[in-house]
Design an enzyme around this catalytic site. Structure first.
Site, PDB file in Angstrom:
ATOM      1  CG  ASP A   1      -2.033   0.910   1.233  1.00 28.44           C
ATOM      2  OD1 ASP A   1      -2.046   1.800   0.372  1.00 28.44           O
ATOM      3  OD2 ASP A   1      -2.924   0.785   2.099  1.00 28.44           O
TER       4      ASP A   1
ATOM      5  CG  ASP B   1      -9.561   2.963   1.448  1.00 25.48           C
ATOM      6  OD1 ASP B   1      -8.754   2.803   0.500  1.00 25.48           O
ATOM      7  OD2 ASP B   1      -9.220   2.960   2.638  1.00 25.48           O
TER       8      ASP B   1
HETATM    9  C1  GLA Z   1      -5.483   2.232   2.896  1.00 27.64           C
HETATM   10  C2  GLA Z   1      -6.001   1.081   2.037  1.00 27.64           C
HETATM   11  C3  GLA Z   1      -7.015   0.280   2.829  1.00 27.64           C
HETATM   12  C4  GLA Z   1      -6.369  -0.247   4.101  1.00 27.64           C
HETATM   13  C5  GLA Z   1      -5.789   0.905   4.912  1.00 27.64           C
HETATM   14  C6  GLA Z   1      -4.963   0.421   6.091  1.00 27.64           C
HETATM   15  O1  GLA Z   1      -6.472   3.151   3.163  1.00 27.64           O
HETATM   16  O2  GLA Z   1      -6.558   1.566   0.851  1.00 27.64           O
HETATM   17  O3  GLA Z   1      -7.517  -0.785   2.053  1.00 27.64           O
HETATM   18  O4  GLA Z   1      -5.365  -1.162   3.757  1.00 27.64           O
HETATM   19  O5  GLA Z   1      -4.930   1.730   4.118  1.00 27.64           O
HETATM   20  O6  GLA Z   1      -4.331   1.439   6.790  1.00 27.64           O
END
Ligand code: GLA
Length: 400
Positions: free
Chosen positions: A157, A225
């Protein structure tokens, strides 16, 4: 003297040629990664429901429920720990799990013992999105730790790496830094010799679908998200129009994890979510608490015919055939020569929606099955009028 010079020139040419060949071979290897994710990965991820309240005991409970609910037998195998498992590094730079996860290897053994696989999460930046330790500067060490623990899946990520990109001086330089960072971890994973799904998460920036496979990605998030909300889910899902051509076995567009069963959408809306994700050949990562599922949630997640569309071995993602206001029709070709067709009503009360099978590439009458209604519709003329619930879907499997 002259002879020596010629010799040097021709040997350096040979060297350049050899390096070029090595480059070709390695890019081909990078672009293929066929040993994992031949179909979109299926499993569960901790983030949508548990966020930072995830620990060893909860992961074990989810693994137990994956088996007892029948989800494993329906194809769900990955149990993925998202952010907040990380502790500090030791003096040698080795990453450790925090006290919520006392023994990652033992946890992997437990999960593997159930016929499942274990996934983990990190960032190419110094910090993860939740502010925990990232892999920046420790990629090989971390990949090695994952392999030693028995990890089978890494979600990587971007998070704080964006700060490093901001200092790159130009958008081109920032873009290159990001690709290099993902390639670095991909190579580190390959070096361990352990097959691991490599899942890119950078929210779709810089049209990741165009280069995700080149940096070794088996899946790449195409959006920010998701949340347990019809507007957000459909914004993402219907926003995937045009991306079909970038998906293929081993390399999938990822519109984020499922919210099915988290409780804030109704059954029609969750059906829309599940149908759309299956049509999109999306990774199916449940994001709910598997240990407290209602029967209708289990039935929806394990619907064999819907899962079969998602997992179809042809690996052709659906695209939008038609959108007229709040009515949308999406279709994907399947390996057996039929097509999966989603007839979506984005309006919040029922509507009739007409489908023209000629527009879908069929000639004349067709045979169709309504999947959610578990009903064969028999032979239909070239047009069909579906009554679709508000925010709902009629999902058909159609053949000539
Ligand atoms: C980001 C990702 C999420 C999750 C969070 C965790 O927002 O897009 O899917 O993994 O980080 O902190």
């Amino acid at each position: 003297m002259q002879f020596n010079f010629r010799l040097k020139v021709s040997s350096s040419r040979a060297l350049i040629l050899a390096l070029f060949l090595v480059h070709l071979i390695s890019t081909k290897v990078l672009a293929q990664t066929p040993s994992v994710a031949a179909t979109p990965p299926m499993g569960w991820n901790s983030w949508n429901h548990f966020a930072d309240k995830i620990d060893d005991a909860t992961v074990r409970t989810q693994a137990d429920a994956m088996v007892s609910s029948g989800m494993r037998d329906a194809g769900y195998v990955y149990i993925n720990i998202d952010d907040t498992w990380e502790a500090e590094r030791d003096a040698q730079g080795v990453i450790h799990a925090n006290k919520k996860f006392p023994d990652m290897k033992a946890l992997a053994d437990y999960v593997h013992g159930k016929g499942l696989k274990l996934g983990i999460y990190s960032s190419p930046g110094p910090k993860t999105c939740a502010g925990f330790e990232g892999s920046y500067g420790h990629e090989e060490q971390d990949a090695q730790s994952y392999a030693t623990w028995g990890i089978d899946y890494l979600k990587y990520d971007l998070c704080s790496f964006d700060k490093i990109m901001e200092e790159a001086g130009s958008p081109e330089a920032a873009h290159k830094l990001m690709l290099d960072a993902y390639t670095k971890m991909h190579k580190a994973l390959l070096k361990t010799g352990r097959p691991m799904v490599f899942s890119l998460c950078q929210y779709g920036a810089d049209a990741v679908w165009r280069w995700g496979a080149m940096v070794g990605g088996n899946a790449w998030r195409t959006t920010g998200d998701i949340s347990d909300n019809y507007e957000r889910m459909t914004d993402i899902g219907f926003g995937q129009a045009g991306l079909a051509k970038f998906a293929e076995p081993g390399h999938w567009n990822d519109p984020d994890m499922l919210e099915v069963g988290n409780g804030k959408m109704n059954i029609e809306e969750y059906r829309t979510h599940m149908s759309l994700w299956a049509l999109l050949a999306a990774p199916l990562l449940a994001g709910n608490d598997l240990s407290t599922m209602k029967p209708e949630t289990i039935a929806m997640l394990t619907n064999r015919e819907v899962v079969a569309i998602d997992q179809d071995r042809l690996g052709k993602q659906a695209d939008r055939v038609r959108a007229e206001g709040s009515k949308e029709i999406w279709a994907r070709p399947l390996a057996d020569g039929s097509k999966a067709v989603g007839i979506f009503n984005r309006f919040d009360w029922p509507q009739t929606i007409e489908v023209d099978f000629l527009e879908l590439g069929f000639k004349g009458s067709v045979k169709a099955r309504d999947i959610w209604a578990t009903k064969d519709l028999g032979t239909l003329p070239s047009k069909y009028v579906a009554r679709v619930a508000g925010h709902g879907v009629v999902l058909l499997k159609v053949r000539q």
